[in-house]
Design a protein around this motif. Structure first.
Motif, PDB file in Angstrom:
ATOM      1  N   PHE A  18       0.836  -1.204   0.000  1.00  0.00           N
ATOM      2  CA  PHE A  18       0.000   0.000   0.000  1.00  0.00           C
ATOM      3  C   PHE A  18       0.869   1.250   0.000  1.00  0.00           C
ATOM      4  N   ILE A  19       1.834   1.291   0.917  1.00  0.00           N
ATOM      5  CA  ILE A  19       2.695   2.479   1.023  1.00  0.00           C
ATOM      6  C   ILE A  19       3.531   2.620  -0.252  1.00  0.00           C
ATOM      7  N   GLY A  20       4.022   1.478  -0.759  1.00  0.00           N
ATOM      8  CA  GLY A  20       4.799   1.503  -2.011  1.00  0.00           C
ATOM      9  C   GLY A  20       3.960   2.033  -3.171  1.00  0.00           C
ATOM     10  N   SER A  21       2.673   1.673  -3.211  1.00  0.00           N
ATOM     11  CA  SER A  21       1.803   2.137  -4.304  1.00  0.00           C
ATOM     12  C   SER A  21       1.580   3.641  -4.210  1.00  0.00           C
ATOM     13  N   LEU A  22       1.390   4.133  -2.970  1.00  0.00           N
ATOM     14  CA  LEU A  22       1.202   5.590  -2.807  1.00  0.00           C
ATOM     15  C   LEU A  22       2.470   6.325  -3.241  1.00  0.00           C
ATOM     16  N   ASP A  23       3.589   5.760  -2.820  1.00  0.00           N
ATOM     17  CA  ASP A  23       4.889   6.346  -3.140  1.00  0.00           C
ATOM     18  C   ASP A  23       5.067   6.450  -4.661  1.00  0.00           C
ATOM     19  N   LYS A  24       4.744   5.360  -5.344  1.00  0.00           N
ATOM     20  CA  LYS A  24       4.879   5.313  -6.809  1.00  0.00           C
ATOM     21  C   LYS A  24       3.924   6.315  -7.469  1.00  0.00           C
ATOM     22  N   HIS A  55      -3.098  16.005   6.246  1.00  0.00           N
ATOM     23  CA  HIS A  55      -2.844  16.174   7.677  1.00  0.00           C
ATOM     24  C   HIS A  55      -1.521  16.863   8.015  1.00  0.00           C
ATOM     25  N   GLN A  56      -0.419  16.268   7.534  1.00  0.00           N
ATOM     26  CA  GLN A  56       0.901  16.784   7.929  1.00  0.00           C
ATOM     27  C   GLN A  56       1.127  18.194   7.398  1.00  0.00           C
ATOM     28  N   THR A  57       0.705  18.406   6.141  1.00  0.00           N
ATOM     29  CA  THR A  57       0.976  19.717   5.542  1.00  0.00           C
ATOM     30  C   THR A  57       0.237  20.812   6.308  1.00  0.00           C
ATOM     31  N   SER A  58      -1.017  20.528   6.704  1.00  0.00           N
ATOM     32  CA  SER A  58      -1.772  21.534   7.471  1.00  0.00           C
ATOM     33  C   SER A  58      -1.021  21.862   8.761  1.00  0.00           C
ATOM     34  N   ALA A  59      -0.519  20.817   9.428  1.00  0.00           N
ATOM     35  CA  ALA A  59       0.186  21.048  10.701  1.00  0.00           C
ATOM     36  C   ALA A  59       1.425  21.918  10.478  1.00  0.00           C
ATOM     37  N   VAL A  60       2.162  21.622   9.402  1.00  0.00           N
ATOM     38  CA  VAL A  60       3.404  22.377   9.175  1.00  0.00           C
ATOM     39  C   VAL A  60       3.098  23.826   8.776  1.00  0.00           C
ATOM     40  N   ILE A  61       2.017  24.043   8.023  1.00  0.00           N
ATOM     41  CA  ILE A  61       1.667  25.431   7.662  1.00  0.00           C
ATOM     42  C   ILE A  61       1.425  26.233   8.946  1.00  0.00           C
ATOM     43  N   THR A 108      10.282  10.420  15.237  1.00  0.00           N
ATOM     44  CA  THR A 108       9.409  10.726  14.106  1.00  0.00           C
ATOM     45  C   THR A 108       9.294   9.584  13.117  1.00  0.00           C
ATOM     46  N   ILE A 109      10.440   9.060  12.691  1.00  0.00           N
ATOM     47  CA  ILE A 109      10.402   8.094  11.598  1.00  0.00           C
ATOM     48  C   ILE A 109      10.834   6.733  12.105  1.00  0.00           C
ATOM     49  N   PHE A 110       9.950   5.778  11.989  1.00  0.00           N
ATOM     50  CA  PHE A 110      10.247   4.465  12.558  1.00  0.00           C
ATOM     51  C   PHE A 110      10.573   3.445  11.484  1.00  0.00           C
ATOM     52  N   ARG A 111      11.423   2.531  11.859  1.00  0.00           N
ATOM     53  CA  ARG A 111      11.731   1.380  11.027  1.00  0.00           C
ATOM     54  C   ARG A 111      11.457   0.124  11.855  1.00  0.00           C
ATOM     55  N   LEU A 112      11.197  -1.006  11.154  1.00  0.00           N
ATOM     56  CA  LEU A 112      10.995  -2.275  11.848  1.00  0.00           C
ATOM     57  C   LEU A 112      12.100  -3.228  11.410  1.00  0.00           C
ATOM     58  N   TRP A 127      15.931  15.531   8.398  1.00  0.00           N
ATOM     59  CA  TRP A 127      14.989  14.559   7.808  1.00  0.00           C
ATOM     60  C   TRP A 127      13.558  14.672   8.342  1.00  0.00           C
ATOM     61  N   PRO A 128      12.982  15.888   8.312  1.00  0.00           N
ATOM     62  CA  PRO A 128      11.557  15.977   8.664  1.00  0.00           C
ATOM     63  C   PRO A 128      10.676  15.239   7.664  1.00  0.00           C
ATOM     64  N   PHE A 129      11.204  14.965   6.466  1.00  0.00           N
ATOM     65  CA  PHE A 129      10.444  14.203   5.465  1.00  0.00           C
ATOM     66  C   PHE A 129      10.963  12.774   5.362  1.00  0.00           C
ATOM     67  N   GLY A 130      11.720  12.332   6.339  1.00  0.00           N
ATOM     68  CA  GLY A 130      12.259  10.979   6.290  1.00  0.00           C
ATOM     69  C   GLY A 130      13.571  10.946   5.534  1.00  0.00           C
ATOM     70  N   LEU A 131      14.079   9.735   5.377  1.00  0.00           N
ATOM     71  CA  LEU A 131      15.370   9.583   4.712  1.00  0.00           C
ATOM     72  C   LEU A 131      15.379   8.230   4.005  1.00  0.00           C
ATOM     73  N   GLY A 132      16.157   8.155   2.935  1.00  0.00           N
ATOM     74  CA  GLY A 132      16.282   6.866   2.243  1.00  0.00           C
ATOM     75  C   GLY A 132      15.232   6.696   1.166  1.00  0.00           C
ATOM     76  N   ARG A 133      15.123   5.455   0.706  1.00  0.00           N
ATOM     77  CA  ARG A 133      14.270   5.145  -0.428  1.00  0.00           C
ATOM     78  C   ARG A 133      12.803   5.530  -0.177  1.00  0.00           C
ATOM     79  N   PHE A 134      12.392   5.487   1.082  1.00  0.00           N
ATOM     80  CA  PHE A 134      10.985   5.757   1.374  1.00  0.00           C
ATOM     81  C   PHE A 134      10.747   7.146   1.961  1.00  0.00           C
ATOM     82  N   ALA A 135      11.661   8.057   1.721  1.00  0.00           N
ATOM     83  CA  ALA A 135      11.432   9.436   2.196  1.00  0.00           C
ATOM     84  C   ALA A 135      10.157   9.957   1.539  1.00  0.00           C
ATOM     85  N   CYS A 136       9.516  10.920   2.191  1.00  0.00           N
ATOM     86  CA  CYS A 136       8.208  11.406   1.735  1.00  0.00           C
ATOM     87  C   CYS A 136       8.212  11.790   0.252  1.00  0.00           C
ATOM     88  N   PRO A 137       7.389  11.120  -0.569  1.00  0.00           N
ATOM     89  CA  PRO A 137       7.363  11.446  -1.992  1.00  0.00           C
ATOM     90  C   PRO A 137       6.648  12.774  -2.269  1.00  0.00           C
TER      91      PRO A 137
HETATM   92  C1  HEM Z   1       4.913  19.130   5.366  1.00  0.00           C
HETATM   93  C2  HEM Z   1       4.219  18.079   5.017  1.00  0.00           C
HETATM   94  C3  HEM Z   1       4.699  16.670   5.076  1.00  0.00           C
HETATM   95  C4  HEM Z   1       5.572  16.080   5.937  1.00  0.00           C
HETATM   96  C5  HEM Z   1       6.324  16.719   7.116  1.00  0.00           C
HETATM   97  C6  HEM Z   1       5.699  14.688   5.546  1.00  0.00           C
HETATM   98  C7  HEM Z   1       6.516  13.788   6.169  1.00  0.00           C
HETATM   99  C8  HEM Z   1       6.594  12.451   5.822  1.00  0.00           C
HETATM  100  C9  HEM Z   1       7.441  11.486   6.475  1.00  0.00           C
HETATM  101  C10 HEM Z   1       8.371  11.781   7.632  1.00  0.00           C
HETATM  102  C11 HEM Z   1       7.243  10.305   5.864  1.00  0.00           C
HETATM  103  C12 HEM Z   1       7.923   8.971   6.218  1.00  0.00           C
HETATM  104  C13 HEM Z   1       9.235   8.876   5.453  1.00  0.00           C
HETATM  105  C14 HEM Z   1      10.158   7.781   5.920  1.00  0.00           C
HETATM  106  O1  HEM Z   1       9.701   6.818   6.531  1.00  0.00           O
HETATM  107  O2  HEM Z   1      11.397   7.896   5.673  1.00  0.00           O
HETATM  108  C15 HEM Z   1       6.251  10.503   4.837  1.00  0.00           C
HETATM  109  C16 HEM Z   1       5.754   9.522   4.015  1.00  0.00           C
HETATM  110  C17 HEM Z   1       4.820   9.733   3.054  1.00  0.00           C
HETATM  111  N1  HEM Z   1       4.309  10.928   2.630  1.00  0.00           N
HETATM  112 FE1  HEM Z   1       4.675  12.713   3.454  1.00  0.00          FE
HETATM  113  N2  HEM Z   1       4.896  14.467   4.452  1.00  0.00           N
HETATM  114  C18 HEM Z   1       4.279  15.645   4.119  1.00  0.00           C
HETATM  115  C19 HEM Z   1       3.409  15.881   3.069  1.00  0.00           C
HETATM  116  C20 HEM Z   1       3.008  14.922   2.166  1.00  0.00           C
HETATM  117  C21 HEM Z   1       2.150  15.164   1.020  1.00  0.00           C
HETATM  118  C22 HEM Z   1       1.596  16.518   0.593  1.00  0.00           C
HETATM  119  C23 HEM Z   1       1.949  13.965   0.423  1.00  0.00           C
HETATM  120  C24 HEM Z   1       1.159  13.620  -0.813  1.00  0.00           C
HETATM  121  C25 HEM Z   1       0.910  14.373  -1.797  1.00  0.00           C
HETATM  122  C26 HEM Z   1       2.681  12.975   1.181  1.00  0.00           C
HETATM  123  C27 HEM Z   1       2.721  11.636   0.889  1.00  0.00           C
HETATM  124  C28 HEM Z   1       3.421  10.706   1.612  1.00  0.00           C
HETATM  125  C29 HEM Z   1       3.347   9.291   1.355  1.00  0.00           C
HETATM  126  C30 HEM Z   1       2.481   8.627   0.292  1.00  0.00           C
HETATM  127  C31 HEM Z   1       4.205   8.680   2.260  1.00  0.00           C
HETATM  128  C32 HEM Z   1       4.396   7.196   2.478  1.00  0.00           C
HETATM  129  C33 HEM Z   1       5.164   6.577   1.433  1.00  0.00           C
HETATM  130  C34 HEM Z   1       6.602   6.527   1.720  1.00  0.00           C
HETATM  131  O3  HEM Z   1       6.982   6.408   2.908  1.00  0.00           O
HETATM  132  O4  HEM Z   1       7.337   6.568   0.752  1.00  0.00           O
HETATM  133  N3  HEM Z   1       3.308  13.588   2.228  1.00  0.00           N
HETATM  134  N4  HEM Z   1       5.888  11.823   4.811  1.00  0.00           N
END
Ligand code: HEM
Length: 494
Positions: A110-116, A296-302, A365-369, A428-438
């Motif tokens: 599921f997460i991989g599909s969203l990422d893609k 959710h996350q984007t609203s919080a950061v704004i 913030t960012i968990f691994r298993l 890394w507020p958006f994560g790090l590595g292959r699964f960083a926030c797309p």
């Molecule tokens: C400021 C806003 C945002 C923050 C701080 C944020 C942060 C993160 C973080 C920390 C992760 C986990 C990464 C990891 O495990 O290394 C993540 C995953 C994800 N984010 Fe965001 N995100 C934001 C906005 C968004 C938006 C706007 C979208 C979609 C358009 C999005 C889609 C996703 C998806 C689908 C994943 C899971 C897939 C994956 O881990 O590759 N995020 N995000």
């Protein structure tokens, strides 16, 4: 003396038990220390509590939180934990921490599909997306600014920022996801409520409630059943039904003219090909997932960025000047407008956003298993356990960011080549590595659109020149609380 079969069997069983006992002993001896941190310290002063424990027992410690054992590492092991996906699974870690291990049982990732989906269907189209999204953010921020203009007083007017931010995010994301240009108020409310309810299931507000903190396992089971089985499907029904009907039309007619060709549902249809029942259900579920992830996350950061600007007002004049410098002219209407390239040129705002994200005090913030028993820092971390590095130890690390690493400097990153969306071990507020926030480029573009639209027409400050962090253990997803005040500007910038 000859041994009979039973005696041999018995001797072997004893040997096996002795072996297992010593094996277990040597393994548990090799586990990281389990440190007890009181509830009070965990939820009120998490940063101090974890940092002190790591200093005393590091580089990796086990701590029970919400009835779950989590391993926490210091900065020396962060990169290994966050980027070695073969040993530390991002997908399974995310699913576990969001209280959704069910995601790991699905036939597709599921997460991989969203990422893609985001990487393929959003990021390459940012140039065309930004002009479509901008009017939504402008409408909401101009409405807020109009409240200040309507007031005769020169003292700031208190406004409801969170409400407008949620509405703007929901409207813009409904446009992106299902192609709905003017979503009805019911759709907007449903998207906001679904994002909020998924956040509750994911434990994002768990630190704040007495029951959820005191009886975490019972609370998790109860809330999971209540929300995942009843509330969320009910709230999401209208949006889901709309997507379902769109899919049915495509399946029956083979045509998708009724859909916005660039919306995510359209892209999913193109990628899926045949629309069997399971494909249609999958697309509806992905729609739900992306609604939560994007709103959710984007609203919080704004809210974080606006409040930080409110207490660091000295940054506002130069940010307004930057807005004047980057505005482009719309070739059709001749009006000043923000494009994706103008947003990318907004280096000063970008630096401010990066500094807010770095300094807002993220802890766990960012968990691994772990995918197997993993040797780390001189210990063995057992298979299937949650592990995370302590974010503050990297975000405010003096070796990585210089002697003034603990100081908030709004323009720190200007000219450094490091943007708010570019991630590294020190950020890394958006994560790090292959699964960083797309979705990070989209999120940053949205934050910039919202901030520029607000400061173009109003001056802002915080009541009492302060805000309160309400969940220090989850600054990423829970915005701070405060009262934003707006004052009219003599002249609109656009
Ligand atoms: C400021 C806003 C945002 C923050 C701080 C944020 C942060 C993160 C973080 C920390 C992760 C986990 C990464 C990891 O495990 O290394 C993540 C995953 C994800 N984010 Fe965001 N995100 C934001 C906005 C968004 C938006 C706007 C979208 C979609 C358009 C999005 C889609 C996703 C998806 C689908 C994943 C899971 C897939 C994956 O881990 O590759 N995020 N995000």
């Amino acid at each position: 003396m000859s041994l009979n079969m039973y005696q041999v069997f018995f001797a072997l069983a004893v040997l096996l038990l002795v072996y297992k006992f010593f094996e277990g002993k040597s393994k548990s001896l090799n586990r990281p220390p389990i440190v007890h941190i009181s509830h009070e310290a965990l939820f009120r002063y998490p940063r101090q509590a974890y940092e002190t424990a790591l200093k005393e027992h590091g580089p990796v410690i086990g701590v029970y939180r919400k009835n779950r054992l989590e391993y926490i590492t210091d900065e020396s092991l962060a990169s290994e934990v966050l980027t070695n996906d073969a040993l530390f699974s991002a997908e399974r870690g995310t699913a576990a921490i969001l209280n959704m291990p069910i995601l790991n049982m699905l036939p597709h990732s599921f997460i991989g599909s969203l990422d893609k989906l985001i990487n393929k269907s959003v990021i390459p189209f940012m140039e065309t997306l930004v002009p479509k999204l901008a009017p939504v953010f402008e409408k909401h921020m101009f409405e807020l600014a109009a409240q200040a203009e309507a007031s005769k007083s020169d003292a700031g007017v208190p406004v409801e920022l969170a409400h407008h931010v949620h509405d703007a995010m929901a409207e813009s994301m409904l446009m992106l996801i299902i192609g709905e240009k003017n979503p009805s108020p019911e759709f907007v409310r449903a998207a906001i409520k679904v994002a909020f309810d998924v956040a509750i299931v994911a434990g994002i507000y768990q630190n704040l409630g007495y029951w959820s903190r005191t009886f975490p396992s019972t609370w998790r089971a109860f809330i999971w059943i209540k929300l995942m089985i009843f509330t969320i499907p009910w709230t999401f029904r209208n949006i889901a039904w709309r997507v379902w009907k769109d899919l049915q039309v495509v399946r029956k007619t083979g045509k998708s003219d009724h859909l916005d060709p660039v919306c995510l549902v359209s892209r999913l249809i193109q990628d899926t090909g045949s629309l069997r029942l399971k494909d249609r259900l999958w697309i509806v579920c992905l729609t739900l997932g992306i609604t939560f992830a994007s709103i959710h996350q984007t609203s919080a950061v704004i809210i974080w960025v606006v409040y930080e600007l409110g207490v660091r007002r000295e940054n506002l004049p130069l940010l307004r000047q930057e807005l004047v410098d980057i505005l482009e002219t719309d070739p059709v209407s001749g009006k000043p407008t923000l494009t994706y390239s103008s947003l990318r040129n907004a280096e000063r705002l970008d630096s401010f956003i990066r500094e807010v994200l770095r300094m807002k005090g993220d802890t766990l913030t960012i968990f691994r298993l772990t995918t197997k028993d993993v040797p780390l820092g001189g210990y063995i971390i057992p298979k299937n356990t949650l592990i995370t590095p302590m974010a503050t130890l990297l975000h405010e690390n003096t070796d990585l960011h210089g002697e003034d690493a603990k100081k908030f400097i709004g323009d720190r990153w200007m000219g450094s080549g490091k943007t708010s969306a570019s991630i590294s071990t020190g950020y890394w507020p958006f994560g790090l590595g292959r699964f960083a926030c797309p979705g990070r480029q989209l999120a940053i573009a949205e934050i910039k659109l919202m901030i520029f639209a607000l400061i173009a027409r109003a001056d802002l400050s915080m009541e009492g020149n302060k805000y309160t962090v309400i969940d220090p253990l989850n600054t990423t997803a829970v915005p701070p609380r405060g009262q934003l005040l707006l004052t009219r500007l003599d002249k609109h910038i656009f």
